[in-house]
Design a protein around this motif. Structure first.
Motif, PDB file in Angstrom:
ATOM      1  N   ALA A  91       0.835  -1.211   0.000  1.00 42.64           N
ATOM      2  CA  ALA A  91       0.000   0.000   0.000  1.00 42.64           C
ATOM      3  C   ALA A  91       0.867   1.258   0.000  1.00 42.64           C
ATOM      4  CB  ALA A  91      -0.925   0.002   1.220  1.00 42.64           C
ATOM      5  N   THR A  92       1.900   1.274   0.833  1.00 42.65           N
ATOM      6  CA  THR A  92       2.737   2.478   0.922  1.00 42.65           C
ATOM      7  C   THR A  92       3.546   2.656  -0.370  1.00 42.65           C
ATOM      8  OG1 THR A  92       4.436   1.222   2.105  1.00 42.65           O
ATOM      9  CG2 THR A  92       2.931   2.543   3.444  1.00 42.65           C
ATOM     10  N   LEU A  93       4.094   1.556  -0.906  1.00 40.51           N
ATOM     11  CA  LEU A  93       4.874   1.669  -2.153  1.00 40.51           C
ATOM     12  C   LEU A  93       3.971   2.008  -3.338  1.00 40.51           C
ATOM     13  CD1 LEU A  93       7.614  -1.121  -2.150  1.00 40.51           C
ATOM     14  CD2 LEU A  93       7.972   1.326  -2.543  1.00 40.51           C
ATOM     15  N   GLY A  94       2.751   1.489  -3.337  1.00 43.22           N
ATOM     16  CA  GLY A  94       1.801   1.814  -4.405  1.00 43.22           C
ATOM     17  C   GLY A  94       1.527   3.314  -4.425  1.00 43.22           C
ATOM     18  N   LEU A  95       1.274   3.878  -3.258  1.00 44.64           N
ATOM     19  CA  LEU A  95       1.002   5.316  -3.159  1.00 44.64           C
ATOM     20  C   LEU A  95       2.252   6.126  -3.504  1.00 44.64           C
ATOM     21  CD1 LEU A  95      -0.919   7.639  -2.284  1.00 44.64           C
ATOM     22  CD2 LEU A  95      -0.026   7.351   0.048  1.00 44.64           C
ATOM     23  N   TYR A  96       3.390   5.680  -2.986  1.00 44.22           N
ATOM     24  CA  TYR A  96       4.671   6.371  -3.233  1.00 44.22           C
ATOM     25  C   TYR A  96       4.965   6.419  -4.734  1.00 44.22           C
ATOM     26  CZ  TYR A  96       9.765   7.137  -3.012  1.00 44.22           C
ATOM     27  OH  TYR A  96      11.033   7.611  -3.180  1.00 44.22           O
ATOM     28  N   ASN A  97       4.819   5.276  -5.412  1.00 42.43           N
ATOM     29  CA  ASN A  97       5.077   5.224  -6.855  1.00 42.43           C
ATOM     30  C   ASN A  97       4.128   6.138  -7.613  1.00 42.43           C
ATOM     31  OD1 ASN A  97       7.303   3.430  -7.321  1.00 42.43           O
ATOM     32  ND2 ASN A  97       6.023   1.760  -6.588  1.00 42.43           N
ATOM     33  N   TYR A  98       2.866   6.178  -7.191  1.00 39.77           N
ATOM     34  CA  TYR A  98       1.893   7.044  -7.863  1.00 39.77           C
ATOM     35  C   TYR A  98       2.311   8.515  -7.741  1.00 39.77           C
ATOM     36  CZ  TYR A  98      -2.181  10.026  -8.390  1.00 39.77           C
ATOM     37  OH  TYR A  98      -3.006  11.058  -8.758  1.00 39.77           O
ATOM     38  N   ILE A  99       2.716   8.935  -6.549  1.00 38.42           N
ATOM     39  CA  ILE A  99       3.092  10.348  -6.358  1.00 38.42           C
ATOM     40  C   ILE A  99       4.378  10.643  -7.150  1.00 38.42           C
ATOM     41  CG2 ILE A  99       3.712  12.143  -4.679  1.00 38.42           C
ATOM     42  CD1 ILE A  99       1.982  10.634  -2.611  1.00 38.42           C
ATOM     43  N   LYS A 100       5.340   9.736  -7.079  1.00 40.29           N
ATOM     44  CA  LYS A 100       6.602   9.914  -7.827  1.00 40.29           C
ATOM     45  C   LYS A 100       6.344  10.036  -9.330  1.00 40.29           C
ATOM     46  CE  LYS A 100      10.625   9.459  -5.612  1.00 40.29           C
ATOM     47  NZ  LYS A 100      11.740  10.364  -5.835  1.00 40.29           N
ATOM     48  N   ASP A 101       5.477   9.168  -9.853  1.00 40.83           N
ATOM     49  CA  ASP A 101       5.204   9.156 -11.296  1.00 40.83           C
ATOM     50  C   ASP A 101       4.460  10.411 -11.755  1.00 40.83           C
ATOM     51  OD1 ASP A 101       6.218   6.597 -11.391  1.00 40.83           O
ATOM     52  OD2 ASP A 101       4.268   5.598 -11.552  1.00 40.83           O
ATOM     53  N   SER A 105      -7.972  -4.881   2.694  1.00 43.46           N
ATOM     54  CA  SER A 105      -6.584  -4.467   2.859  1.00 43.46           C
ATOM     55  C   SER A 105      -6.470  -2.972   2.621  1.00 43.46           C
ATOM     56  CB  SER A 105      -5.720  -5.189   1.828  1.00 43.46           C
ATOM     57  OG  SER A 105      -6.263  -4.958   0.531  1.00 43.46           O
ATOM     58  N   THR A 106      -5.392  -2.392   3.115  1.00 44.91           N
ATOM     59  CA  THR A 106      -5.134  -0.981   2.813  1.00 44.91           C
ATOM     60  C   THR A 106      -4.805  -0.836   1.330  1.00 44.91           C
ATOM     61  OG1 THR A 106      -4.378  -0.645   5.061  1.00 44.91           O
ATOM     62  CG2 THR A 106      -3.745   1.025   3.474  1.00 44.91           C
ATOM     63  N   SER A 107      -4.204  -1.881   0.756  1.00 46.50           N
ATOM     64  CA  SER A 107      -3.863  -1.824  -0.676  1.00 46.50           C
ATOM     65  C   SER A 107      -5.113  -1.673  -1.544  1.00 46.50           C
ATOM     66  CB  SER A 107      -3.089  -3.082  -1.071  1.00 46.50           C
ATOM     67  OG  SER A 107      -1.884  -3.129  -0.355  1.00 46.50           O
ATOM     68  N   GLU A 108      -6.208  -2.363  -1.154  1.00 43.77           N
ATOM     69  CA  GLU A 108      -7.456  -2.195  -1.919  1.00 43.77           C
ATOM     70  C   GLU A 108      -7.963  -0.757  -1.780  1.00 43.77           C
ATOM     71  OE1 GLU A 108     -10.574  -5.185  -1.330  1.00 43.77           O
ATOM     72  OE2 GLU A 108     -12.053  -3.847  -2.239  1.00 43.77           O
ATOM     73  N   LEU A 109      -7.799  -0.165  -0.611  1.00 44.62           N
ATOM     74  CA  LEU A 109      -8.243   1.222  -0.407  1.00 44.62           C
ATOM     75  C   LEU A 109      -7.412   2.192  -1.252  1.00 44.62           C
ATOM     76  CD1 LEU A 109      -8.896   1.207   3.463  1.00 44.62           C
ATOM     77  CD2 LEU A 109     -10.553   0.964   1.598  1.00 44.62           C
ATOM     78  N   VAL A 110      -6.111   1.922  -1.363  1.00 41.62           N
ATOM     79  CA  VAL A 110      -5.255   2.764  -2.210  1.00 41.62           C
ATOM     80  C   VAL A 110      -5.732   2.670  -3.658  1.00 41.62           C
ATOM     81  CG1 VAL A 110      -2.907   3.086  -3.113  1.00 41.62           C
ATOM     82  CG2 VAL A 110      -3.255   2.671  -0.671  1.00 41.62           C
ATOM     83  N   TYR A 111      -6.086   1.460  -4.085  1.00 42.43           N
ATOM     84  CA  TYR A 111      -6.621   1.274  -5.446  1.00 42.43           C
ATOM     85  C   TYR A 111      -7.853   2.152  -5.646  1.00 42.43           C
ATOM     86  CZ  TYR A 111      -9.223  -0.966  -9.242  1.00 42.43           C
ATOM     87  OH  TYR A 111      -9.950  -1.204 -10.383  1.00 42.43           O
ATOM     88  N   ASN A 112      -8.736   2.207  -4.639  1.00 46.87           N
ATOM     89  CA  ASN A 112      -9.942   3.038  -4.752  1.00 46.87           C
ATOM     90  C   ASN A 112      -9.598   4.523  -4.880  1.00 46.87           C
ATOM     91  OD1 ASN A 112     -11.361   0.709  -4.379  1.00 46.87           O
ATOM     92  ND2 ASN A 112     -11.887   1.101  -2.229  1.00 46.87           N
ATOM     93  N   LEU A 113      -8.485   4.934  -4.250  1.00 46.24           N
ATOM     94  CA  LEU A 113      -8.117   6.354  -4.235  1.00 46.24           C
ATOM     95  C   LEU A 113      -7.437   6.810  -5.526  1.00 46.24           C
ATOM     96  CD1 LEU A 113      -6.628   6.775  -0.626  1.00 46.24           C
ATOM     97  CD2 LEU A 113      -8.803   7.669  -1.475  1.00 46.24           C
ATOM     98  N   LEU A 114      -6.754   5.886  -6.212  1.00 48.28           N
ATOM     99  CA  LEU A 114      -5.957   6.278  -7.380  1.00 48.28           C
ATOM    100  C   LEU A 114      -6.816   6.409  -8.637  1.00 48.28           C
ATOM    101  CD1 LEU A 114      -2.725   4.051  -7.116  1.00 48.28           C
ATOM    102  CD2 LEU A 114      -3.173   6.298  -6.142  1.00 48.28           C
ATOM    103  N   PRO A 115      -6.517   7.402  -9.487  1.00 47.43           N
ATOM    104  CA  PRO A 115      -7.179   7.438 -10.795  1.00 47.43           C
ATOM    105  C   PRO A 115      -6.767   6.183 -11.563  1.00 47.43           C
ATOM    106  CG  PRO A 115      -5.745   9.366 -10.450  1.00 47.43           C
ATOM    107  CD  PRO A 115      -5.492   8.442  -9.317  1.00 47.43           C
ATOM    108  N   LYS A 116      -7.741   5.460 -12.118  1.00 52.35           N
ATOM    109  CA  LYS A 116      -7.433   4.158 -12.732  1.00 52.35           C
ATOM    110  C   LYS A 116      -6.385   4.261 -13.845  1.00 52.35           C
ATOM    111  CE  LYS A 116     -10.015   2.366  -9.801  1.00 52.35           C
ATOM    112  NZ  LYS A 116      -9.496   3.333  -8.822  1.00 52.35           N
ATOM    113  N   GLU A 117      -6.410   5.380 -14.595  1.00 53.76           N
ATOM    114  CA  GLU A 117      -5.462   5.503 -15.716  1.00 53.76           C
ATOM    115  C   GLU A 117      -4.024   5.673 -15.229  1.00 53.76           C
ATOM    116  OE1 GLU A 117      -7.927   7.500 -14.958  1.00 53.76           O
ATOM    117  OE2 GLU A 117      -7.161   9.544 -14.759  1.00 53.76           O
ATOM    118  N   ALA A 118      -3.865   5.977 -13.927  1.00 53.64           N
ATOM    119  CA  ALA A 118      -2.508   6.180 -13.391  1.00 53.64           C
ATOM    120  C   ALA A 118      -1.903   4.897 -12.835  1.00 53.64           C
ATOM    121  CB  ALA A 118      -2.552   7.244 -12.287  1.00 53.64           C
ATOM    122  N   VAL A 119      -2.684   3.800 -12.837  1.00 57.01           N
ATOM    123  CA  VAL A 119      -2.171   2.544 -12.274  1.00 57.01           C
ATOM    124  C   VAL A 119      -1.285   1.845 -13.311  1.00 57.01           C
ATOM    125  CG1 VAL A 119      -2.759   0.305 -11.268  1.00 57.01           C
ATOM    126  CG2 VAL A 119      -4.174   2.307 -10.752  1.00 57.01           C
TER     127      VAL A 119
END
Ligand code: AMP
Ligand code: MN
Ligand code: MN
Length: 319
Positions: free
Chosen positions: A29-39, A126-140
């Protein structure tokens, strides 16, 4: 739900961290969010703080950028992920003192954090599923998908536990379409064990005892045994799950010694007992079917404290 874009808009310095002894969900979850912000926000200064992570997660994108120490720097924005209270944040709790805006993304029933923004869903897998809900799908990206898939796999026991919902499977399906090597993630990060891990698991299973007509299983390991097998606490992940799958068992408890007269307790249940209630009684917390606490006393004393609490709930469930 929070709007990630709005929360991030004015923040220049951003921190992210998760609970002590980070597990697959916390890391994913933390790396998923981190990568999204970095990208997507290359001009922002974002850092991810976590304790040492098990080597099996080193393939996750940018895991080598994780910062293990703390800092005195101030943050405009700080994300506390997969973590139910400040104590569980360990040394990183001090970062909150130096932060203007705080966000919590979590799925612990026992969440006690009082952040400015909160996205806490106790029923979520999981928190990872919640991060998925927060991210714009095109950014995954494929790399983000690998992080979040790993997190979901670990907190659902590979889609087995009752926290697994239709939305969990849909998120997993979305990640599969990104081209991730899903079977290798499950094999390499969840099932594979070193020889030493297998041997210490065997010791714990041999030590186990059944109580209450076989509905409770309890085992423990001492520091001497961990030294004998050259095992770290990370090597003990999964032992409680192995105990839990014993036929007829409803509640599984695994204890390992963390210091003089101190044990870490992991509790799991199958379908009737809310183990987070029991963990809370002893200063810990967690979820309906998976919880933990740090407890004082020798193994036998802790057993004497836990057994009546578990039995009471089993008998209530039988009414
Ligand atoms: P574990 O048994 O360490 O795998 O933990 C199971 C679940 O309970 C995880 O979701 C943990 O975040 C939570 N948990 C474990 N130990 C504690 C604790 N001391 N306080 C609060 N929550 C805990
Ligand atoms: Mn966790
Ligand atoms: Mn989690």
């Amino acid at each position: 739900m929070i709007n990630l874009k709005d929360v991030l808009k004015d923040a220049q310095t951003i921190g992210i961290s998760g609970h002590v002894h980070p597990d697959g969900d916390c890391i994913g979850a933390t790396l998923g969010l981190y990568n999204y912000i970095k990208d997507n926000y290359p001009m922002k200064n974002v850092r991810l703080f976590l304790e040492e992570i098990p080597d099996v997660f080193n393939f996750l994108h940018r895991s080598e950028e994780i910062v293990h120490g703390t800092t005195d720097d101030a943050f405009d924005l700080y994300f506390v992920m997969d973590c139910s209270d400040e104590l569980r944040l360990g040394d990183y709790a001090k970062h909150l003192q130096n932060t203007t805006h705080t966000v919590c993304v979590d799925h612990h029933k026992s969440n006690k954090l009082d952040t400015e923004y909160a996205y806490v869903v106790p029923d979520a897998s999981s928190t990872s599923e919640l991060v998925y809900n927060l991210l714009p799908k095109e950014a995954v990206t494929k790399e983000i998908a690998e992080c979040l898939y790993t997190g979901i796999v670990h907190d659902t026991g590979v889609f087995q536990y009752s926290c697994t919902a239709k939305s969990t499977m849909e998120a997993a399906g979305f990640f599969m379409e990104k081209g991730i090597d899903y079977s290798s993630i499950v094999e390499r990060t969840y099932f594979e064990k070193t020889f030493a891990q297998n041997r210490i698991l065997a010791r714990a299973v041999l030590r186990a005892n059944l109580w209450h007509d076989g509905e409770i299983i309890i085992s423990y390991l001492t520091r001497e045994e961990m030294a004998e097998f050259d095992a770290t606490p990370q090597d003990l992940d999964g032992i409680v799950n192995q105990l839990r799958i014993t036929k007829g068992v409803e509640v599984a408890v695994f204890l390992y010694e963390t210091g003089d007269g101190e044990f870490k307790a992991s509790l799991r249940s199958k379908s009737r007992v809310d183990v987070s209630e029991i963990a809370l009684k002893f200063g810990g917390g967690g979820h309906l079917r998976a919880a933990g606490a740090t407890m004082k006393g020798e193994a036998e004393e802790i057993l004497t404290m836990l057994l009546p609490e578990i039995t009471k709930r089993l008998e209530k469930g039988n009414d």
